[in-house]
Scaffold this motif. Structure first.
Motif, PDB file in Angstrom:
ATOM      1  N   GLY A   9       0.843  -1.190   0.000  1.00  0.00           N
ATOM      2  CA  GLY A   9       0.000   0.000   0.000  1.00  0.00           C
ATOM      3  C   GLY A   9       0.879   1.240   0.000  1.00  0.00           C
ATOM      4  N   ILE A  10       0.568   2.159  -0.878  1.00  0.00           N
ATOM      5  CA  ILE A  10       1.356   3.390  -1.032  1.00  0.00           C
ATOM      6  C   ILE A  10       0.410   4.582  -0.916  1.00  0.00           C
ATOM      7  N   ILE A  11       0.775   5.529  -0.075  1.00  0.00           N
ATOM      8  CA  ILE A  11       0.035   6.792  -0.004  1.00  0.00           C
ATOM      9  C   ILE A  11       0.986   7.893  -0.453  1.00  0.00           C
ATOM     10  N   ILE A  12       0.546   8.634  -1.444  1.00  0.00           N
ATOM     11  CA  ILE A  12       1.315   9.759  -1.970  1.00  0.00           C
ATOM     12  C   ILE A  12       0.691  11.014  -1.373  1.00  0.00           C
ATOM     13  N   HIS A  13       1.401  11.642  -0.431  1.00  0.00           N
ATOM     14  CA  HIS A  13       0.835  12.763   0.318  1.00  0.00           C
ATOM     15  C   HIS A  13       0.754  14.059  -0.480  1.00  0.00           C
ATOM     16  N   ASP A  14       1.576  14.208  -1.500  1.00  0.00           N
ATOM     17  CA  ASP A  14       1.511  15.395  -2.354  1.00  0.00           C
ATOM     18  C   ASP A  14       1.687  14.943  -3.796  1.00  0.00           C
ATOM     19  N   ARG A  15       0.580  14.749  -4.484  1.00  0.00           N
ATOM     20  CA  ARG A  15       0.625  14.205  -5.839  1.00  0.00           C
ATOM     21  C   ARG A  15       1.440  15.067  -6.786  1.00  0.00           C
ATOM     22  N   ASP A  16       1.443  16.365  -6.581  1.00  0.00           N
ATOM     23  CA  ASP A  16       2.168  17.254  -7.485  1.00  0.00           C
ATOM     24  C   ASP A  16       3.676  17.046  -7.410  1.00  0.00           C
ATOM     25  N   LYS A  17       4.193  16.660  -6.255  1.00  0.00           N
ATOM     26  CA  LYS A  17       5.637  16.519  -6.065  1.00  0.00           C
ATOM     27  C   LYS A  17       6.164  15.117  -6.344  1.00  0.00           C
ATOM     28  N   SER A  18       5.415  14.080  -5.984  1.00  0.00           N
ATOM     29  CA  SER A  18       5.993  12.746  -5.894  1.00  0.00           C
ATOM     30  C   SER A  18       5.522  11.732  -6.920  1.00  0.00           C
ATOM     31  N   VAL A  19       4.440  11.981  -7.602  1.00  0.00           N
ATOM     32  CA  VAL A  19       3.847  10.949  -8.449  1.00  0.00           C
ATOM     33  C   VAL A  19       4.786  10.504  -9.566  1.00  0.00           C
ATOM     34  N   GLU A  20       5.543  11.382 -10.144  1.00  0.00           N
ATOM     35  CA  GLU A  20       6.453  11.007 -11.233  1.00  0.00           C
ATOM     36  C   GLU A  20       7.544  10.068 -10.734  1.00  0.00           C
ATOM     37  N   ALA A  21       8.123  10.356  -9.579  1.00  0.00           N
ATOM     38  CA  ALA A  21       9.161   9.497  -9.010  1.00  0.00           C
ATOM     39  C   ALA A  21       8.603   8.124  -8.653  1.00  0.00           C
ATOM     40  N   VAL A  22       7.404   8.084  -8.094  1.00  0.00           N
ATOM     41  CA  VAL A  22       6.775   6.806  -7.737  1.00  0.00           C
ATOM     42  C   VAL A  22       6.542   5.970  -8.988  1.00  0.00           C
ATOM     43  N   ASN A  23       5.967   6.557 -10.018  1.00  0.00           N
ATOM     44  CA  ASN A  23       5.692   5.810 -11.247  1.00  0.00           C
ATOM     45  C   ASN A  23       6.965   5.310 -11.906  1.00  0.00           C
ATOM     46  N   HIS A  24       8.034   6.069 -11.824  1.00  0.00           N
ATOM     47  CA  HIS A  24       9.312   5.632 -12.387  1.00  0.00           C
ATOM     48  C   HIS A  24       9.807   4.374 -11.673  1.00  0.00           C
ATOM     49  N   ILE A  25       9.752   4.366 -10.357  1.00  0.00           N
ATOM     50  CA  ILE A  25      10.187   3.201  -9.579  1.00  0.00           C
ATOM     51  C   ILE A  25       9.266   2.006  -9.832  1.00  0.00           C
ATOM     52  N   LEU A  26       7.965   2.238  -9.875  1.00  0.00           N
ATOM     53  CA  LEU A  26       7.031   1.137 -10.138  1.00  0.00           C
ATOM     54  C   LEU A  26       7.287   0.516 -11.511  1.00  0.00           C
ATOM     55  N   HIS A  27       7.594   1.335 -12.488  1.00  0.00           N
ATOM     56  CA  HIS A  27       7.893   0.822 -13.823  1.00  0.00           C
ATOM     57  C   HIS A  27       9.114  -0.100 -13.786  1.00  0.00           C
ATOM     58  N   GLN A  28      10.119   0.240 -12.988  1.00  0.00           N
ATOM     59  CA  GLN A  28      11.333  -0.575 -12.889  1.00  0.00           C
ATOM     60  C   GLN A  28      11.057  -1.947 -12.270  1.00  0.00           C
ATOM     61  N   HIS A  29      10.022  -2.064 -11.460  1.00  0.00           N
ATOM     62  CA  HIS A  29       9.722  -3.300 -10.740  1.00  0.00           C
ATOM     63  C   HIS A  29       8.446  -3.979 -11.243  1.00  0.00           C
ATOM     64  N   ALA A  30       7.948  -3.595 -12.396  1.00  0.00           N
ATOM     65  CA  ALA A  30       6.642  -4.039 -12.885  1.00  0.00           C
ATOM     66  C   ALA A  30       6.528  -5.554 -13.040  1.00  0.00           C
ATOM     67  N   LYS A  31       7.620  -6.255 -13.216  1.00  0.00           N
ATOM     68  CA  LYS A  31       7.571  -7.698 -13.448  1.00  0.00           C
ATOM     69  C   LYS A  31       6.987  -8.472 -12.264  1.00  0.00           C
ATOM     70  N   MET A  32       7.029  -7.895 -11.071  1.00  0.00           N
ATOM     71  CA  MET A  32       6.526  -8.599  -9.894  1.00  0.00           C
ATOM     72  C   MET A  32       5.045  -8.332  -9.611  1.00  0.00           C
ATOM     73  N   PHE A  33       4.413  -7.440 -10.354  1.00  0.00           N
ATOM     74  CA  PHE A  33       3.038  -7.052 -10.073  1.00  0.00           C
ATOM     75  C   PHE A  33       2.034  -8.012 -10.697  1.00  0.00           C
ATOM     76  N   VAL A  34       1.080  -8.437  -9.896  1.00  0.00           N
ATOM     77  CA  VAL A  34      -0.047  -9.217 -10.372  1.00  0.00           C
ATOM     78  C   VAL A  34      -1.186  -8.264 -10.718  1.00  0.00           C
ATOM     79  N   GLY A  35      -1.310  -7.180  -9.938  1.00  0.00           N
ATOM     80  CA  GLY A  35      -2.353  -6.181 -10.176  1.00  0.00           C
ATOM     81  C   GLY A  35      -1.989  -4.869  -9.518  1.00  0.00           C
ATOM     82  N   ARG A  36      -2.594  -3.813 -10.021  1.00  0.00           N
ATOM     83  CA  ARG A  36      -2.344  -2.463  -9.495  1.00  0.00           C
ATOM     84  C   ARG A  36      -3.642  -1.677  -9.552  1.00  0.00           C
ATOM     85  N   MET A  37      -3.936  -0.971  -8.453  1.00  0.00           N
ATOM     86  CA  MET A  37      -5.095  -0.091  -8.427  1.00  0.00           C
ATOM     87  C   MET A  37      -4.652   1.249  -7.854  1.00  0.00           C
TER      88      MET A  37
END
Length: 83
Positions: A9-37
């Motif tokens: 579970g991930i909470i992004i407290h300030d979407r304007d500042k952090s969402v790009e960095a989070v998505n970049h990291i998630l993309h690097q680890h995408a092979k382990m994901f069964v689902g994402r919401m």
């Protein structure tokens, strides 16, 4: 190492500042994901992401560690008991 089923579970407290960095990291680890919401809570400028993962504990720890290092991010994980 054996794979384990779990969720992150991930909470992004300030979407304007952090969402790009989070998505970049998630993309690097995408092979382990069964689902994402992802749910944007626009009134509070917060985003919530839930990931279902199937990976070994080293990979899950690497992902949560990288995410936890981003300012304004809260991250928690839980794994099914080992068989």
């Amino acid at each position: 190492m054996k794979k384990r089923l779990g969720f992150i579970g991930i909470i992004i407290h300030d979407r304007d500042k952090s969402v790009e960095a989070v998505n970049h990291i998630l993309h690097q680890h995408a092979k382990m994901f069964v689902g994402r919401m992802g749910i944007p809570y626009k009134e509070k400028n917060v985003g919530v992401i839930t990931l279902i993962v199937d990976a070994d504990t080293d990979d899950i720890g690497a992902l949560t560690g990288q995410l936890g290092g981003i300012e304004g991010i809260s991250v928690k994980s839980a794994l099914a008991k080992a068989e």
